[in-house]
Design a protein around this motif. Structure first.
Motif, PDB file in Angstrom:
ATOM      1  N   LEU A 227       0.826  -1.214   0.000  1.00  0.00           N
ATOM      2  CA  LEU A 227       0.000   0.000   0.000  1.00  0.00           C
ATOM      3  C   LEU A 227       0.856   1.258   0.000  1.00  0.00           C
ATOM      4  CD1 LEU A 227      -3.037  -0.847   2.287  1.00  0.00           C
ATOM      5  CD2 LEU A 227      -3.040  -0.395  -0.177  1.00  0.00           C
ATOM      6  N   SER A 228       1.965   1.221   0.730  1.00  0.00           N
ATOM      7  CA  SER A 228       2.879   2.361   0.735  1.00  0.00           C
ATOM      8  C   SER A 228       3.458   2.582  -0.670  1.00  0.00           C
ATOM      9  CB  SER A 228       3.994   2.126   1.750  1.00  0.00           C
ATOM     10  OG  SER A 228       4.918   3.181   1.719  1.00  0.00           O
ATOM     11  N   SER A 229       3.864   1.490  -1.317  1.00  0.00           N
ATOM     12  CA  SER A 229       4.389   1.581  -2.682  1.00  0.00           C
ATOM     13  C   SER A 229       3.294   2.002  -3.661  1.00  0.00           C
ATOM     14  CB  SER A 229       4.975   0.233  -3.117  1.00  0.00           C
ATOM     15  OG  SER A 229       6.081  -0.104  -2.309  1.00  0.00           O
ATOM     16  N   TYR A 230       2.082   1.528  -3.439  1.00  0.00           N
ATOM     17  CA  TYR A 230       0.940   1.905  -4.279  1.00  0.00           C
ATOM     18  C   TYR A 230       0.726   3.414  -4.222  1.00  0.00           C
ATOM     19  CZ  TYR A 230      -3.931   2.377  -5.742  1.00  0.00           C
ATOM     20  OH  TYR A 230      -5.082   2.770  -6.356  1.00  0.00           O
ATOM     21  N   SER A 231       0.810   3.970  -3.046  1.00  0.00           N
ATOM     22  CA  SER A 231       0.649   5.413  -2.874  1.00  0.00           C
ATOM     23  C   SER A 231       1.712   6.171  -3.664  1.00  0.00           C
ATOM     24  CB  SER A 231       0.718   5.766  -1.391  1.00  0.00           C
ATOM     25  OG  SER A 231       0.606   7.140  -1.203  1.00  0.00           O
TER      26      SER A 231
ATOM     27  N   GLN B 121       0.820   6.047  -7.343  1.00  0.00           N
ATOM     28  CA  GLN B 121      -0.283   6.943  -7.674  1.00  0.00           C
ATOM     29  C   GLN B 121       0.199   8.391  -7.750  1.00  0.00           C
ATOM     30  OE1 GLN B 121      -3.159   5.858  -8.915  1.00  0.00           O
ATOM     31  NE2 GLN B 121      -2.184   3.870  -8.614  1.00  0.00           N
ATOM     32  N   ASN B 122       1.104   8.759  -6.871  1.00  0.00           N
ATOM     33  CA  ASN B 122       1.683  10.107  -6.931  1.00  0.00           C
ATOM     34  C   ASN B 122       2.461  10.309  -8.227  1.00  0.00           C
ATOM     35  OD1 ASN B 122       0.616  10.900  -4.470  1.00  0.00           O
ATOM     36  ND2 ASN B 122       2.428  10.273  -3.318  1.00  0.00           N
TER      37      ASN B 122
ATOM     38  N   ALA C 198      -5.396   3.594 -11.024  1.00  0.00           N
ATOM     39  CA  ALA C 198      -5.699   3.570  -9.588  1.00  0.00           C
ATOM     40  C   ALA C 198      -6.610   2.403  -9.210  1.00  0.00           C
ATOM     41  CB  ALA C 198      -6.343   4.882  -9.159  1.00  0.00           C
TER      42      ALA C 198
END
Length: 159
Positions: free
Chosen positions: A76-80, A83-84, A100
Motif C-alpha cells: 500500500l505504501s508503494s501503491y501510494s 499513484q503520486n 488507480a
C-alpha cells in the motif's frame, strides 16, 4: 529471483496456448507456482475470476494457497508512491483512474515492496497518454520488468 505475474500472462496464454494443446506449458506454470518461483497478486485473481471460465477453474485447481499475494501495508505504501507518480504524469484523467483501480498498480507496488520482477506482455510506450503501461511505471519506480519468454529463459525453463 522472484517473479510476479500480470493478469495478461494468464489471459493471453489461455488465448494463444490452449490448455488442451499446450499441456506441458500449463503443467510447468503450475509447477513453478507450487514451488514458489512465480507468484501473483490477489488483484490478478480478482480480474481472472471476473471472466469466470476455464482459466479461473485452472487457477482454483493448479496454484497453491498463498500464490496470490495480499495487498499488505508495504504494498500500500508503494501503491501510494505509484499513484503520486501517475498523478504527476501527462496521462489523461481516465488513464489515471484506471491505473488507480485496476490490478496494474497493485502488481507493481507489490513487486516494489517485495523486490520482485514483474512479468507482463505489455510493451513500453512512454509517449502514450491514454493508458499507463506497466513497463513504464516499473521503470519510473525502479522495478524490474520482463516478458514471459525472458522469465522462462532466466529460469532455464524449456517447454
Amino acid at each position: 529471483m522472484a517473479y510476479l505475474l500480470d493478469s495478461n500472462i494468464f489471459i493471453e496464454s489461455r488465448k494463444n496456448l490452449p490448455m488442451d494443446v499446450w499441456t506441458t506449458f500449463w503443467s510447468k506454470l503450475s509447477e513453478m507456482a507450487m514451488n514458489g518461483q512465480v507468484v501473483s497478486s490477489v488483484k490478478v485473481k480478482e480480474e481472472i475470476e471476473d471472466g469466470y471460465d476455464e482459466l479461473s477453474d485452472w487457477i482454483t485447481q493448479h496454484v497453491p494457497d498463498g500464490f496470490f499475494l495480499p495487498v499488505d501495508a508495504e504494498a500500500l505504501s508503494s501503491y501510494s508512491m505509484l499513484q503520486n507518480w501517475a498523478a504527476g504524469g501527462d496521462f489523461t484523467e481516465v488513464a489515471k483512474a484506471d491505473f488507480a483501480s485496476k490490478a496494474d498498480a497493485f502488481i507493481i507496488a507489490t513487486a516494489l515492496a517485495k523486490g520482485m520482477t514483474v512479468v507482463t506482455f505489455e510493451k513500453s510506450a512512454p509517449q502514450r497518454r491514454k493508458r499507463v503501461m506497466i513497463p513504464d511505471a516499473c521503470a519510473a519506480v525502479g522495478v524490474a520488468c520482463c516478458d514471459l519468454n525472458t522469465m522462462l529463459r532466466g529460469m532455464g525453463v524449456t517447454i
